[in-house]
Write an enzyme that holds these catalytic residues in place. Structure first.
Site, PDB file in Angstrom:
ATOM      1  N   ASN A  12      18.392  -3.444  -8.382  1.00 56.96           N
ATOM      2  CA  ASN A  12      18.768  -4.863  -8.306  1.00 56.96           C
ATOM      3  C   ASN A  12      17.855  -5.714  -9.177  1.00 56.96           C
ATOM      4  O   ASN A  12      16.752  -5.288  -9.541  1.00 56.96           O
ATOM      5  CB  ASN A  12      18.582  -5.413  -6.875  1.00 56.96           C
ATOM      6  CG  ASN A  12      19.475  -4.744  -5.858  1.00 56.96           C
ATOM      7  OD1 ASN A  12      20.581  -4.313  -6.169  1.00 56.96           O
ATOM      8  ND2 ASN A  12      18.991  -4.647  -4.632  1.00 56.96           N
ATOM      9  N   GLY A  41      15.315  -3.651  -5.956  1.00 55.47           N
ATOM     10  CA  GLY A  41      16.282  -2.675  -5.444  1.00 55.47           C
ATOM     11  C   GLY A  41      15.496  -1.581  -4.751  1.00 55.47           C
ATOM     12  O   GLY A  41      14.522  -1.077  -5.315  1.00 55.47           O
ATOM     13  N   LYS A  42      15.916  -1.238  -3.536  1.00 51.65           N
ATOM     14  CA  LYS A  42      15.120  -0.273  -2.766  1.00 51.65           C
ATOM     15  C   LYS A  42      14.932   1.029  -3.537  1.00 51.65           C
ATOM     16  O   LYS A  42      13.835   1.592  -3.572  1.00 51.65           O
ATOM     17  CB  LYS A  42      15.779   0.003  -1.418  1.00 51.65           C
ATOM     18  CG  LYS A  42      15.718  -1.222  -0.523  1.00 51.65           C
ATOM     19  CD  LYS A  42      16.041  -0.908   0.898  1.00 51.65           C
ATOM     20  CE  LYS A  42      16.110  -2.191   1.719  1.00 51.65           C
ATOM     21  NZ  LYS A  42      14.883  -2.976   1.708  1.00 51.65           N
ATOM     22  N   GLY A  43      16.027   1.510  -4.148  1.00 53.02           N
ATOM     23  CA  GLY A  43      15.946   2.792  -4.850  1.00 53.02           C
ATOM     24  C   GLY A  43      15.045   2.719  -6.063  1.00 53.02           C
ATOM     25  O   GLY A  43      14.182   3.589  -6.283  1.00 53.02           O
ATOM     26  N   ASN A  45      12.669   0.607  -6.660  1.00 50.48           N
ATOM     27  CA  ASN A  45      11.267   0.446  -6.235  1.00 50.48           C
ATOM     28  C   ASN A  45      10.660   1.799  -5.879  1.00 50.48           C
ATOM     29  O   ASN A  45       9.526   2.108  -6.264  1.00 50.48           O
ATOM     30  CB  ASN A  45      11.156  -0.490  -5.027  1.00 50.48           C
ATOM     31  CG  ASN A  45      11.635  -1.897  -5.327  1.00 50.48           C
ATOM     32  OD1 ASN A  45      11.667  -2.312  -6.485  1.00 50.48           O
ATOM     33  ND2 ASN A  45      12.020  -2.639  -4.300  1.00 50.48           N
ATOM     34  N   GLY A 225       4.865  -2.078   9.829  1.00 52.10           N
ATOM     35  CA  GLY A 225       4.232  -3.255   9.222  1.00 52.10           C
ATOM     36  C   GLY A 225       2.717  -3.208   9.350  1.00 52.10           C
ATOM     37  O   GLY A 225       2.099  -2.171   9.115  1.00 52.10           O
ATOM     38  N   THR A 251       7.304  -7.483   0.248  1.00 49.87           N
ATOM     39  CA  THR A 251       8.498  -6.902  -0.388  1.00 49.87           C
ATOM     40  C   THR A 251       8.159  -5.575  -1.058  1.00 49.87           C
ATOM     41  O   THR A 251       7.179  -5.477  -1.788  1.00 49.87           O
ATOM     42  CB  THR A 251       9.066  -7.875  -1.457  1.00 49.87           C
ATOM     43  OG1 THR A 251       9.261  -9.139  -0.848  1.00 49.87           O
ATOM     44  CG2 THR A 251      10.387  -7.364  -2.021  1.00 49.87           C
ATOM     45  N   ASP A 255       9.487   0.638   0.694  1.00 50.95           N
ATOM     46  CA  ASP A 255       9.981   1.524  -0.382  1.00 50.95           C
ATOM     47  C   ASP A 255       8.823   2.346  -0.957  1.00 50.95           C
ATOM     48  O   ASP A 255       8.951   3.547  -1.199  1.00 50.95           O
ATOM     49  CB  ASP A 255      10.618   0.707  -1.515  1.00 50.95           C
ATOM     50  CG  ASP A 255      11.622  -0.316  -1.002  1.00 50.95           C
ATOM     51  OD1 ASP A 255      12.182  -0.107   0.089  1.00 50.95           O
ATOM     52  OD2 ASP A 255      11.824  -1.344  -1.680  1.00 50.95           O
ATOM     53  N   SER A 294       4.630  -4.961  -7.798  1.00 47.28           N
ATOM     54  CA  SER A 294       3.538  -4.734  -6.824  1.00 47.28           C
ATOM     55  C   SER A 294       3.238  -3.253  -6.586  1.00 47.28           C
ATOM     56  O   SER A 294       2.365  -2.918  -5.792  1.00 47.28           O
ATOM     57  CB  SER A 294       3.911  -5.392  -5.489  1.00 47.28           C
ATOM     58  OG  SER A 294       5.016  -4.728  -4.913  1.00 47.28           O
TER      59      SER A 294
HETATM   60  P1  ATP Z   1       9.562  -4.364   3.478  1.00 47.13           P
HETATM   61  O1  ATP Z   1       8.783  -5.610   3.749  1.00 47.13           O
HETATM   62  O2  ATP Z   1       9.484  -3.884   2.085  1.00 47.13           O
HETATM   63  O3  ATP Z   1      10.976  -4.430   3.995  1.00 47.13           O
HETATM   64  P2  ATP Z   1       9.317  -2.420   5.512  1.00 47.13           P
HETATM   65  O4  ATP Z   1       9.662  -3.368   6.621  1.00 47.13           O
HETATM   66  O5  ATP Z   1      10.340  -1.430   5.106  1.00 47.13           O
HETATM   67  O6  ATP Z   1       8.787  -3.227   4.273  1.00 47.13           O
HETATM   68  P3  ATP Z   1       6.761  -2.085   6.674  1.00 47.13           P
HETATM   69  O7  ATP Z   1       6.640  -1.362   7.943  1.00 47.13           O
HETATM   70  O8  ATP Z   1       6.670  -3.579   6.733  1.00 47.13           O
HETATM   71  O9  ATP Z   1       8.049  -1.589   5.908  1.00 47.13           O
HETATM   72  O10 ATP Z   1       5.609  -1.627   5.669  1.00 47.13           O
HETATM   73  C1  ATP Z   1       5.409  -0.290   5.268  1.00 47.13           C
HETATM   74  C2  ATP Z   1       3.929   0.013   5.324  1.00 47.13           C
HETATM   75  O11 ATP Z   1       3.232  -0.964   4.526  1.00 47.13           O
HETATM   76  C3  ATP Z   1       3.318  -0.073   6.698  1.00 47.13           C
HETATM   77  O12 ATP Z   1       3.473   1.155   7.398  1.00 47.13           O
HETATM   78  C4  ATP Z   1       1.865  -0.390   6.370  1.00 47.13           C
HETATM   79  O13 ATP Z   1       1.163   0.783   6.023  1.00 47.13           O
HETATM   80  C5  ATP Z   1       1.999  -1.280   5.127  1.00 47.13           C
HETATM   81  N1  ATP Z   1       2.010  -2.699   5.525  1.00 47.13           N
HETATM   82  C6  ATP Z   1       3.095  -3.472   5.783  1.00 47.13           C
HETATM   83  N2  ATP Z   1       2.731  -4.709   6.147  1.00 47.13           N
HETATM   84  C7  ATP Z   1       1.390  -4.738   6.134  1.00 47.13           C
HETATM   85  C8  ATP Z   1       0.398  -5.729   6.423  1.00 47.13           C
HETATM   86  N3  ATP Z   1       0.746  -6.975   6.815  1.00 47.13           N
HETATM   87  N4  ATP Z   1      -0.920  -5.399   6.279  1.00 47.13           N
HETATM   88  C9  ATP Z   1      -1.281  -4.158   5.863  1.00 47.13           C
HETATM   89  N5  ATP Z   1      -0.396  -3.177   5.576  1.00 47.13           N
HETATM   90  C10 ATP Z   1       0.916  -3.448   5.716  1.00 47.13           C
HETATM   91  O1  RIB Z   2      12.830  -3.408  -0.205  1.00 46.88           O
HETATM   92  C1  RIB Z   2      12.800  -4.470  -1.101  1.00 46.88           C
HETATM   93  C2  RIB Z   2      14.068  -4.510  -1.923  1.00 46.88           C
HETATM   94  O2  RIB Z   2      15.179  -4.709  -1.062  1.00 46.88           O
HETATM   95  C3  RIB Z   2      14.146  -5.638  -2.927  1.00 46.88           C
HETATM   96  O3  RIB Z   2      13.570  -5.302  -4.173  1.00 46.88           O
HETATM   97  C4  RIB Z   2      15.620  -5.985  -2.964  1.00 46.88           C
HETATM   98  O4  RIB Z   2      16.232  -5.753  -4.205  1.00 46.88           O
HETATM   99  C5  RIB Z   2      16.268  -5.176  -1.852  1.00 46.88           C
HETATM  100  O5  RIB Z   2      16.903  -4.039  -2.323  1.00 46.88           O
END
Ligand code: ATP
Ligand code: RIB
Length: 310
Positions: A12, A41-43, A45, A225, A251, A255, A294
């Protein structure tokens, strides 16, 4: 020898806005932050994470025939992704995502317009398997049939299947995946798939047992998280805590985490060591803004590991 990973998933362009507060329903606000167009895009990334961490990475996805596709292809070429199986669709635009990041917490809200991602076919997946992968990695931002085709070909070739369960759909036929090596949802995805909110040890275990049963997964790894991750091997569980970092934008953290987890596991077969490595990579990711912008390199992960040891 470097392991070859086939990533079958989405690509994406993200339109990202950073704001100090979100609008209420029916409200319009003028942004008080910045905005940017960033490859995501998840893939993609995850594919970029595999490549930056040192994997021989083949990326199979579908783009439109537009300026965004050109921009993404330039990035992938500069990152040494193998794009032999990057397909184009003349009738659909390249996938788009609107992302709002809350400045204070770095938390995001995302809406994906799938565009060409929705047109990835089983036949495309079949073609991509000609690359002789050692493992296949898939997410749910593509049609169910393409995901299930990955599972079927992985089974046929006897290679491990790694599944990042984002974005989760309650009606996805998990049992049709067959054998999964690692199944990894985040908190929201876990709740959508199991009806269980993973907010305590007990609920994490309950959800993991349910997911392991539904997917026939060897390992279930819940991404939690800032609380880290919960690793379940069918018998025992472990918590791998997150590192304390200054969070700019989460973000792509998920991934990066699942890609790093799968790659480290594919290399050495040790799930806990892999989860610790993935946690290091994800820590760097959350400390920087954007998706593709990132994702850390292996060198950066090693340096960060040294820094936190001191
Ligand atoms: P995204 O925000 O990309 O959707 P996600 O929800 O799929 O992420 P998370 O569980 O938020 O996945 O994050 C994946 C990993 O990143 C966590 O297991 C942790 O190791 C790290 N992480 C996420 N948020 C934090 C934070 N606030 N501080 C430190 N590490 C973090
Ligand atoms: O996980 C983050 C991603 O989810 C973003 O880069 C966005 O494109 C969506 O696919």
């Amino acid at each position: 020898m470097k392991k070859r990973i086939l990533v079958v998933s989405s690509a994406n362009i993200d339109f990202v806005q950073r704001v100090s507060r979100l609008p209420e329903r029916g409200e319009t606000i003028i942004s008080d932050g910045d905005c940017d167009y960033i490859p995501g895009g998840k893939g993609a990334n995850s594919a970029l994470a595999f490549a930056r961490l040192g994997a021989d990475t083949v990326f199979c996805a579908k783009l439109g025939r537009d300026e965004n596709a050109k921009k993404l292809k330039r990035l992938y070429a500069s990152e040494k992704l193998d794009t032999r199986f990057l397909f184009e669709d003349k009738d659909a635009p390249t996938g788009l995502a609107s992302i709002i990041v809350e400045e204070e917490s770095g938390a995001n809200r995302i809406i994906v317009y799938p565009g060409a991602n929705a047109r990835l076919k089983e036949a495309d997946v079949e073609e991509a398997f000609n690359c002789y992968p050692d493992g296949v990695f898939v997410q749910f931002e593509i049609p169910d049939n393409a995901v299930l085709a990955c599972a079927e070909f992985a089974r046929e070739k006897g290679i491990p299947l790694f599944v990042d369960a984002g974005p989760a759909r309650a009606d996805f036929p998990l049992s049709e995946l067959g054998k999964v090596e690692i199944f990894s949802p985040n908190e929201t995805e876990c709740e959508i798939l199991t009806g269980i909110r993973p907010d305590s040890l007990e609920s994490c275990l309950k959800a993991s047992i349910r997911l392991a049963g539904a997917t026939n997964a060897k390992y279930v790894v819940l991404k939690l998280g800032h609380r880290g991750s919960f690793v379940y091997d069918g018998k025992y569980y472990n918590i791998v805590p997150a590192h304390k970092v200054n969070v700019a934008d989460t973000t792509a953290a998920g991934d990066v985490f699942t890609a790093a987890l799968s790659y480290a596991y594919l290399q050495k077969g040790d799930i806990l060591e892999a989860a610790r490595f993935a946690t290091l990579a994800a820590s760097i990711c959350v400390s920087r803004p954007g998706a593709s912008t990132s994702i850390p390199t292996l060198k950066e992960v090693k340096e960060f590991a040294q820094k936190i040891k001191k």
